[in-house]
Design a protein around this motif. Sequence first.
Motif, PDB file in Angstrom:
ATOM      1  N   VAL A 182      11.000   2.424   2.590  1.00  0.00           N
ATOM      2  CA  VAL A 182      10.767   1.230   1.764  1.00  0.00           C
ATOM      3  C   VAL A 182      11.334   1.459   0.364  1.00  0.00           C
ATOM      4  O   VAL A 182      11.088   2.501  -0.246  1.00  0.00           O
ATOM      5  CB  VAL A 182       9.261   0.904   1.662  1.00  0.00           C
ATOM      6  N   ASP A 183      12.076   0.472  -0.131  1.00  0.00           N
ATOM      7  CA  ASP A 183      12.632   0.568  -1.479  1.00  0.00           C
ATOM      8  C   ASP A 183      11.763  -0.149  -2.512  1.00  0.00           C
ATOM      9  O   ASP A 183      11.708   0.258  -3.672  1.00  0.00           O
ATOM     10  CB  ASP A 183      14.043  -0.031  -1.509  1.00  0.00           C
ATOM     11  N   HIS A 184      11.087  -1.229  -2.084  1.00  0.00           N
ATOM     12  CA  HIS A 184      10.286  -2.027  -3.016  1.00  0.00           C
ATOM     13  C   HIS A 184       8.967  -2.421  -2.346  1.00  0.00           C
ATOM     14  O   HIS A 184       8.959  -2.826  -1.181  1.00  0.00           O
ATOM     15  CB  HIS A 184      11.039  -3.284  -3.447  1.00  0.00           C
ATOM     16  N   PHE A 185       7.888  -2.347  -3.116  1.00  0.00           N
ATOM     17  CA  PHE A 185       6.560  -2.669  -2.605  1.00  0.00           C
ATOM     18  C   PHE A 185       6.069  -3.949  -3.277  1.00  0.00           C
ATOM     19  O   PHE A 185       5.805  -3.983  -4.483  1.00  0.00           O
ATOM     20  CB  PHE A 185       5.594  -1.523  -2.871  1.00  0.00           C
ATOM     21  N   CYS A 186       5.969  -4.998  -2.480  1.00  0.00           N
ATOM     22  CA  CYS A 186       5.539  -6.312  -2.959  1.00  0.00           C
ATOM     23  C   CYS A 186       4.059  -6.466  -2.592  1.00  0.00           C
ATOM     24  O   CYS A 186       3.713  -6.894  -1.486  1.00  0.00           O
ATOM     25  CB  CYS A 186       6.386  -7.402  -2.307  1.00  0.00           C
ATOM     26  N   LEU A 187       3.173  -6.076  -3.514  1.00  0.00           N
ATOM     27  CA  LEU A 187       1.740  -5.996  -3.236  1.00  0.00           C
ATOM     28  C   LEU A 187       0.996  -7.216  -3.756  1.00  0.00           C
ATOM     29  O   LEU A 187       1.299  -7.736  -4.835  1.00  0.00           O
ATOM     30  CB  LEU A 187       1.154  -4.729  -3.871  1.00  0.00           C
ATOM     31  N   HIS A 188      -0.020  -7.622  -3.027  1.00  0.00           N
ATOM     32  CA  HIS A 188      -0.843  -8.761  -3.435  1.00  0.00           C
ATOM     33  C   HIS A 188      -1.616  -8.429  -4.708  1.00  0.00           C
ATOM     34  O   HIS A 188      -2.372  -7.454  -4.738  1.00  0.00           O
ATOM     35  CB  HIS A 188      -1.823  -9.115  -2.313  1.00  0.00           C
ATOM     36  N   PRO A 189      -1.454  -9.210  -5.785  1.00  0.00           N
ATOM     37  CA  PRO A 189      -2.166  -8.940  -7.038  1.00  0.00           C
ATOM     38  C   PRO A 189      -3.576  -9.501  -7.015  1.00  0.00           C
ATOM     39  O   PRO A 189      -3.941 -10.355  -7.827  1.00  0.00           O
ATOM     40  CB  PRO A 189      -1.280  -9.639  -8.084  1.00  0.00           C
ATOM     41  N   GLY A 190      -4.385  -9.007  -6.093  1.00  0.00           N
ATOM     42  CA  GLY A 190      -5.745  -9.524  -5.945  1.00  0.00           C
ATOM     43  C   GLY A 190      -6.677  -9.104  -7.055  1.00  0.00           C
ATOM     44  O   GLY A 190      -7.763  -9.665  -7.206  1.00  0.00           O
ATOM     45  N   GLY A 191      -6.298  -8.122  -7.851  1.00  0.00           N
ATOM     46  CA  GLY A 191      -7.118  -7.607  -8.933  1.00  0.00           C
ATOM     47  C   GLY A 191      -6.693  -6.184  -9.232  1.00  0.00           C
ATOM     48  O   GLY A 191      -6.036  -5.530  -8.406  1.00  0.00           O
ATOM     49  N   THR A 192      -7.049  -5.696 -10.402  1.00  0.00           N
ATOM     50  CA  THR A 192      -6.625  -4.359 -10.780  1.00  0.00           C
ATOM     51  C   THR A 192      -7.172  -3.301  -9.829  1.00  0.00           C
ATOM     52  O   THR A 192      -6.487  -2.316  -9.529  1.00  0.00           O
ATOM     53  CB  THR A 192      -7.083  -4.043 -12.213  1.00  0.00           C
ATOM     54  N   ALA A 193      -8.414  -3.487  -9.347  1.00  0.00           N
ATOM     55  CA  ALA A 193      -9.017  -2.498  -8.446  1.00  0.00           C
ATOM     56  C   ALA A 193      -8.262  -2.426  -7.124  1.00  0.00           C
ATOM     57  O   ALA A 193      -8.042  -1.343  -6.573  1.00  0.00           O
ATOM     58  CB  ALA A 193     -10.484  -2.829  -8.208  1.00  0.00           C
ATOM     59  N   VAL A 194      -7.872  -3.586  -6.591  1.00  0.00           N
ATOM     60  CA  VAL A 194      -7.141  -3.620  -5.323  1.00  0.00           C
ATOM     61  C   VAL A 194      -5.758  -2.998  -5.487  1.00  0.00           C
ATOM     62  O   VAL A 194      -5.312  -2.195  -4.653  1.00  0.00           O
ATOM     63  CB  VAL A 194      -7.027  -5.068  -4.803  1.00  0.00           C
ATOM     64  N   ILE A 195      -5.055  -3.342  -6.561  1.00  0.00           N
ATOM     65  CA  ILE A 195      -3.724  -2.782  -6.802  1.00  0.00           C
ATOM     66  C   ILE A 195      -3.797  -1.269  -6.940  1.00  0.00           C
ATOM     67  O   ILE A 195      -2.979  -0.527  -6.372  1.00  0.00           O
ATOM     68  CB  ILE A 195      -3.099  -3.399  -8.070  1.00  0.00           C
ATOM     69  N   GLU A 196      -4.792  -0.788  -7.669  1.00  0.00           N
ATOM     70  CA  GLU A 196      -4.932   0.650  -7.876  1.00  0.00           C
ATOM     71  C   GLU A 196      -5.288   1.362  -6.577  1.00  0.00           C
ATOM     72  O   GLU A 196      -4.794   2.471  -6.302  1.00  0.00           O
ATOM     73  CB  GLU A 196      -6.000   0.918  -8.933  1.00  0.00           C
ATOM     74  N   ALA A 197      -6.140   0.743  -5.759  1.00  0.00           N
ATOM     75  CA  ALA A 197      -6.517   1.350  -4.481  1.00  0.00           C
ATOM     76  C   ALA A 197      -5.303   1.508  -3.570  1.00  0.00           C
ATOM     77  O   ALA A 197      -5.126   2.554  -2.923  1.00  0.00           O
ATOM     78  CB  ALA A 197      -7.592   0.510  -3.798  1.00  0.00           C
ATOM     79  N   VAL A 198      -4.457   0.491  -3.513  1.00  0.00           N
ATOM     80  CA  VAL A 198      -3.247   0.563  -2.679  1.00  0.00           C
ATOM     81  C   VAL A 198      -2.267   1.576  -3.265  1.00  0.00           C
ATOM     82  O   VAL A 198      -1.619   2.329  -2.530  1.00  0.00           O
ATOM     83  CB  VAL A 198      -2.605  -0.825  -2.553  1.00  0.00           C
ATOM     84  N   ARG A 199      -2.146   1.604  -4.581  1.00  0.00           N
ATOM     85  CA  ARG A 199      -1.235   2.567  -5.223  1.00  0.00           C
ATOM     86  C   ARG A 199      -1.604   3.993  -4.851  1.00  0.00           C
ATOM     87  O   ARG A 199      -0.739   4.810  -4.486  1.00  0.00           O
ATOM     88  CB  ARG A 199      -1.284   2.407  -6.741  1.00  0.00           C
TER      89      ARG A 199
END
Length: 462
Positions: free
Chosen positions: A336-353
């Motif tokens: 994968v070159d780019h990760f298009c993640l759902h911006p559901g909230g800072t906690a969700v983004i950080e958990a996926v990161r």
Amino acid sequence: MEMLALLTVLLLAHAVAYLAWQAVSRRRRACCYLLDYACHKPSDDRKVTTEMAGDVIERNKRLGLSDYRFLLKVIVNSGIGEHTYCPRNVLQGREESPTHHDALEEMDDFFAHAVAGVLAKTAVRARDVDLVVLNVGSFSPAPSLVSRLVRRFGMREDVMAYNLSGMGCSAGLIAVDLARNVMLTRRPRTTMALVVTSESCAPNWYVGTDKSMMLGNCLFRCGGAAALLTNDPAFRSRAKMELRCLVRANIGANDDAHAAAVHREDADGRLGVSLSKALPKAAVRAFTENLQRLAPRILPARELARFASRLLLRKLLMGPRKHAAEGPKIDFKTGVDHFCLHPGGTAVIEAVRKSLGLTAHDVEPARMTLHRWGNTSASSLWYVLSYMEAKRRLKRGDRVLMVTFGSGFKCNSCYWEVTRDLADAGAWEDCIDEYPPETLVNPYMDKFGWVNDLQGLGSGLF
């Protein structure tokens, strides 16, 4: 005899060539191309500034001091800036008495901008659209919104129209999946599909005091997107991306996951969306389920072999010990070159990161989308993709992984290949040079931090 043998060979050769041509033709018809998309940018009079947000909060006379402190803490840590958008009835002070017209007006504004926009960008006429899939999670009028769309744009009498509701923030990729599957049933005919995704905020602003439901007001904002998909090979040279695979996972059988995001009434009968503390955990679990099926389809064999060998070695060395250190992780950047993640909230983004071992650069598009637009529910992914394009990150041959989460609880992902260099700024055109900003800290604390000093309580509370 020799002539008969020659004819037999020629017939066999013709049959083989015909079957090969048919196989190639079927494969080409099975492709799904993203022709283009458009993200809705509401008018500036719907922007939620710090002052406007403060006015909306202060209008709710049910809130006590602890509620004000809670909202201040959530807003300050939400990652949302001052340029998101609300429905007009909220800005006009009518959030407690929304009308059916308010909800329809919000949808009509979206249709007029995003749907008309993508048709204009692609020079596709509304009557050339064969299939429409529309999703709006929490507004389901009769006639349906998709029927309203068909009528507004004067589509054909034989257009196939599907209306999805109650599918949450992950409905955008569900709509793409449905469109792709309908295309497959129509082979060898080609299909032009319009996918329309948004959410209805006008009638769903929460006016109670349940803290799990007050969160939604701090995160969800108005927006929407429309995309044109096709399986017609003639459009490949014009398309932006080609869909390689799409995977869906639903862990709704788990009670905690099912209750992570629920549209319900509070103890006083006031409707809103309840977001539980278990939501980030549910997102990671659903994500893990999704990746188990996604990884073998998008990652190179060498990475899968590396991971399997290290995992086996670890098990052999660690033995039956249960509380061992964290095991090896799959490196998704190998495929994968780019990760298009759902911006559901800072906690969700950080958990996926953390789950994927990504860098700040990888999750920048999601964080910037949350800051500029808020959580626009199922349409959020298209704003994230638009940020990547506006920043000119997407080059021909690049691989993009979209990941979205939604109530249920669901995790859906799809894997695209960029078919040409992309540089359309889209909805970001007037602000892309300002991103990323020097700081994501918003001015709410500066202007409303006084609530911490009431009754002798200091700002150390936050």
